[in-house]
Design a protein around this motif. Structure first.
Motif, PDB file in Angstrom:
ATOM      1  N   ALA A   1       0.898  -1.148   0.052  1.00 41.92           N
ATOM      2  CA  ALA A   1      -0.169   0.117  -0.075  1.00 41.92           C
ATOM      3  C   ALA A   1       0.912   1.339  -0.038  1.00 41.92           C
ATOM      4  O   ALA A   1       0.379   2.368  -0.438  1.00 41.92           O
ATOM      5  N   VAL A   2       2.068   1.301   0.513  1.00 39.83           N
ATOM      6  CA  VAL A   2       2.867   2.356   0.403  1.00 39.83           C
ATOM      7  C   VAL A   2       3.825   2.421  -0.794  1.00 39.83           C
ATOM      8  O   VAL A   2       4.699   3.431  -0.871  1.00 39.83           O
ATOM      9  N   VAL A   3       3.646   1.673  -1.605  1.00 37.97           N
ATOM     10  CA  VAL A   3       4.697   1.601  -2.550  1.00 37.97           C
ATOM     11  C   VAL A   3       4.355   2.895  -3.757  1.00 37.97           C
ATOM     12  O   VAL A   3       3.114   3.188  -3.812  1.00 37.97           O
ATOM     13  N   THR A   4       5.098   3.870  -4.032  1.00 40.81           N
ATOM     14  CA  THR A   4       5.099   5.048  -4.661  1.00 40.81           C
ATOM     15  C   THR A   4       5.921   5.114  -5.924  1.00 40.81           C
ATOM     16  O   THR A   4       6.866   4.853  -6.070  1.00 40.81           O
ATOM     17  N   LYS A   5       5.181   5.599  -7.109  1.00 46.09           N
ATOM     18  CA  LYS A   5       5.886   5.587  -8.373  1.00 46.09           C
ATOM     19  C   LYS A   5       5.957   7.051  -8.632  1.00 46.09           C
ATOM     20  O   LYS A   5       5.010   7.679  -8.388  1.00 46.09           O
TER      21      LYS A   5
ATOM     22  N   ARG B   1      18.889  23.342 -11.176  1.00 46.99           N
ATOM     23  CA  ARG B   1      20.132  23.932 -11.819  1.00 46.99           C
ATOM     24  C   ARG B   1      20.975  24.689 -11.274  1.00 46.99           C
ATOM     25  O   ARG B   1      22.035  25.269 -11.646  1.00 46.99           O
ATOM     26  N   ARG B   2      20.650  24.570  -9.743  1.00 46.80           N
ATOM     27  CA  ARG B   2      21.693  25.340  -8.795  1.00 46.80           C
ATOM     28  C   ARG B   2      23.021  24.967  -9.047  1.00 46.80           C
ATOM     29  O   ARG B   2      23.878  25.776  -9.278  1.00 46.80           O
ATOM     30  N   ARG B   3      23.449  23.818  -9.032  1.00 44.57           N
ATOM     31  CA  ARG B   3      24.775  23.370  -9.397  1.00 44.57           C
ATOM     32  C   ARG B   3      25.361  23.170 -10.819  1.00 44.57           C
ATOM     33  O   ARG B   3      26.308  22.800 -10.907  1.00 44.57           O
ATOM     34  N   GLY B   4      24.416  23.188 -11.568  1.00 39.49           N
ATOM     35  CA  GLY B   4      24.582  22.983 -12.972  1.00 39.49           C
ATOM     36  C   GLY B   4      23.853  21.742 -13.522  1.00 39.49           C
ATOM     37  O   GLY B   4      23.569  20.846 -12.830  1.00 39.49           O
ATOM     38  N   GLY B   5      23.613  21.819 -14.774  1.00 43.42           N
ATOM     39  CA  GLY B   5      22.959  20.636 -15.566  1.00 43.42           C
ATOM     40  C   GLY B   5      21.563  20.671 -15.081  1.00 43.42           C
ATOM     41  O   GLY B   5      20.934  21.886 -14.380  1.00 43.42           O
ATOM     42  N   ASP B   6      20.785  19.521 -15.337  1.00 41.76           N
ATOM     43  CA  ASP B   6      19.465  19.325 -14.938  1.00 41.76           C
ATOM     44  C   ASP B   6      19.497  18.138 -14.160  1.00 41.76           C
ATOM     45  O   ASP B   6      19.377  17.240 -14.420  1.00 41.76           O
ATOM     46  N   ILE B   7      19.304  18.670 -12.714  1.00 43.99           N
ATOM     47  CA  ILE B   7      19.033  17.555 -11.578  1.00 43.99           C
ATOM     48  C   ILE B   7      17.775  17.330 -11.119  1.00 43.99           C
ATOM     49  O   ILE B   7      17.143  18.497 -10.777  1.00 43.99           O
ATOM     50  N   ARG B   8      17.268  16.289 -11.228  1.00 44.14           N
ATOM     51  CA  ARG B   8      15.783  15.828 -10.583  1.00 44.14           C
ATOM     52  C   ARG B   8      15.883  15.008  -9.514  1.00 44.14           C
ATOM     53  O   ARG B   8      16.206  13.850  -9.944  1.00 44.14           O
ATOM     54  N   VAL B   9      15.565  15.113  -8.539  1.00 47.42           N
ATOM     55  CA  VAL B   9      15.614  14.286  -7.164  1.00 47.42           C
ATOM     56  C   VAL B   9      14.097  13.684  -7.415  1.00 47.42           C
ATOM     57  O   VAL B   9      13.195  14.258  -6.998  1.00 47.42           O
ATOM     58  N   VAL B  10      14.256  12.268  -8.009  1.00 45.51           N
ATOM     59  CA  VAL B  10      13.021  11.848  -8.037  1.00 45.51           C
ATOM     60  C   VAL B  10      12.512  11.013  -6.935  1.00 45.51           C
ATOM     61  O   VAL B  10      11.173  10.906  -6.583  1.00 45.51           O
TER      62      VAL B  10
ATOM     63  N   VAL C   1       8.669   9.762  -1.591  1.00 47.71           N
ATOM     64  CA  VAL C   1       8.326   8.698  -1.096  1.00 47.71           C
ATOM     65  C   VAL C   1       8.486   7.963   0.212  1.00 47.71           C
ATOM     66  O   VAL C   1       8.706   6.875   0.496  1.00 47.71           O
ATOM     67  N   ALA C   2       8.929   8.999   1.011  1.00 44.89           N
ATOM     68  CA  ALA C   2       9.081   8.759   2.298  1.00 44.89           C
ATOM     69  C   ALA C   2      10.233   7.478   2.540  1.00 44.89           C
ATOM     70  O   ALA C   2      10.403   6.841   3.440  1.00 44.89           O
ATOM     71  N   SER C   3      11.520   7.677   1.633  1.00 45.42           N
ATOM     72  CA  SER C   3      12.641   6.979   2.024  1.00 45.42           C
ATOM     73  C   SER C   3      13.374   7.221   3.136  1.00 45.42           C
ATOM     74  O   SER C   3      13.149   8.307   3.721  1.00 45.42           O
TER      75      SER C   3
ATOM     76  N   PRO D   1      17.929  21.542  -3.898  1.00 47.92           N
ATOM     77  CA  PRO D   1      16.851  20.446  -4.058  1.00 47.92           C
ATOM     78  C   PRO D   1      16.248  20.085  -2.720  1.00 47.92           C
ATOM     79  O   PRO D   1      16.927  20.016  -1.759  1.00 47.92           O
ATOM     80  N   ASP D   2      14.978  19.981  -2.684  1.00 48.60           N
ATOM     81  CA  ASP D   2      14.152  19.680  -1.505  1.00 48.60           C
ATOM     82  C   ASP D   2      14.281  18.197  -1.252  1.00 48.60           C
ATOM     83  O   ASP D   2      13.014  17.641  -1.803  1.00 48.60           O
ATOM     84  N   VAL D   3      14.961  17.516  -0.721  1.00 49.99           N
ATOM     85  CA  VAL D   3      14.613  15.873  -0.473  1.00 49.99           C
ATOM     86  C   VAL D   3      14.014  15.617   0.529  1.00 49.99           C
ATOM     87  O   VAL D   3      13.661  14.382   0.664  1.00 49.99           O
ATOM     88  N   GLY D   4      13.656  16.523   1.410  1.00 48.45           N
ATOM     89  CA  GLY D   4      12.985  16.219   2.712  1.00 48.45           C
ATOM     90  C   GLY D   4      14.132  15.532   3.542  1.00 48.45           C
ATOM     91  O   GLY D   4      15.115  15.541   3.326  1.00 48.45           O
ATOM     92  N   GLY D   5      13.719  15.370   4.903  1.00 48.39           N
ATOM     93  CA  GLY D   5      14.685  14.880   6.015  1.00 48.39           C
ATOM     94  C   GLY D   5      14.511  13.146   6.074  1.00 48.39           C
ATOM     95  O   GLY D   5      13.808  12.759   5.717  1.00 48.39           O
TER      96      GLY D   5
END
Length: 150
Positions: free
Chosen positions: A9-13, A23-32, A38-40, A144-148
């Motif tokens: 039930a908690v699996v998230t795609k 793009r703060r550090r350069g390139g196109d970075i996406r924290v997926v 996904v509460a990792s 990037p806001d990855v959460g804690g």
């Protein structure tokens, strides 16, 4: 609900295209996949796209190892200020925690790579330490806001 059903039930795609690029550090970075998306609890993963001539500014991770896998193209990584490593499609690189590293695309083809950092820093703002000036085009962009960690 059984333990197995509760875990399903908690699996998230998450689609990389649905994540805002940073793009703060350069390139196109996406924290997926991250604590926020996904509460990792053990790390985070994302994508990096570098157009020809683009780079990610030198930085290090005091708490995490970084795993980098190139899906398409070829990039160059400078590790600890001296060691140059070329990483092509189908190849991976692990940067030990605490080692400064910078990556760039000096080829003519776009680079598409996947990265993973683990373990998480105690707080997101402690996860990266910049060691060179950031590209001017993204200097004002937020981290990037990855959460804690949960």
């Amino acid at each position: 609900m059984s333990d197995a059903a509760e875990k399903l039930a908690v699996v998230t795609k998450v689609r990389a295209d649905d994540v805002a690029p940073n793009r703060r550090r350069g390139g196109d970075i996406r924290v997926v996949l991250s604590p926020k998306t996904v509460a990792s609890t053990s790390g985070f993963m994302g994508t990096l796209t570098l157009a020809p001539g683009e780079f990610v500014a030198e930085h290090y991770h005091p708490y995490s190892e970084e795993f980098l896998f190139v899906v398409r193209g070829r990039l160059t990584a400078r590790i600890d200020g001296t060691q140059l490593v070329e990483v092509g499609a189908g190849e991976g690189l692990m940067v030990p925690k605490g080692l400064p590293h910078r990556v760039w695309n000096d080829g003519e083809e776009e680079v598409y790579a996947i990265f993973h950092l683990s373990p998480l820093a105690p707080r997101p703002e402690l996860g990266h330490v910049d060691t060179e000036p950031l590209p001017s085009s993204g200097a004002a962009e937020a981290l990037p806001d990855v959460g804690g960690p949960n």
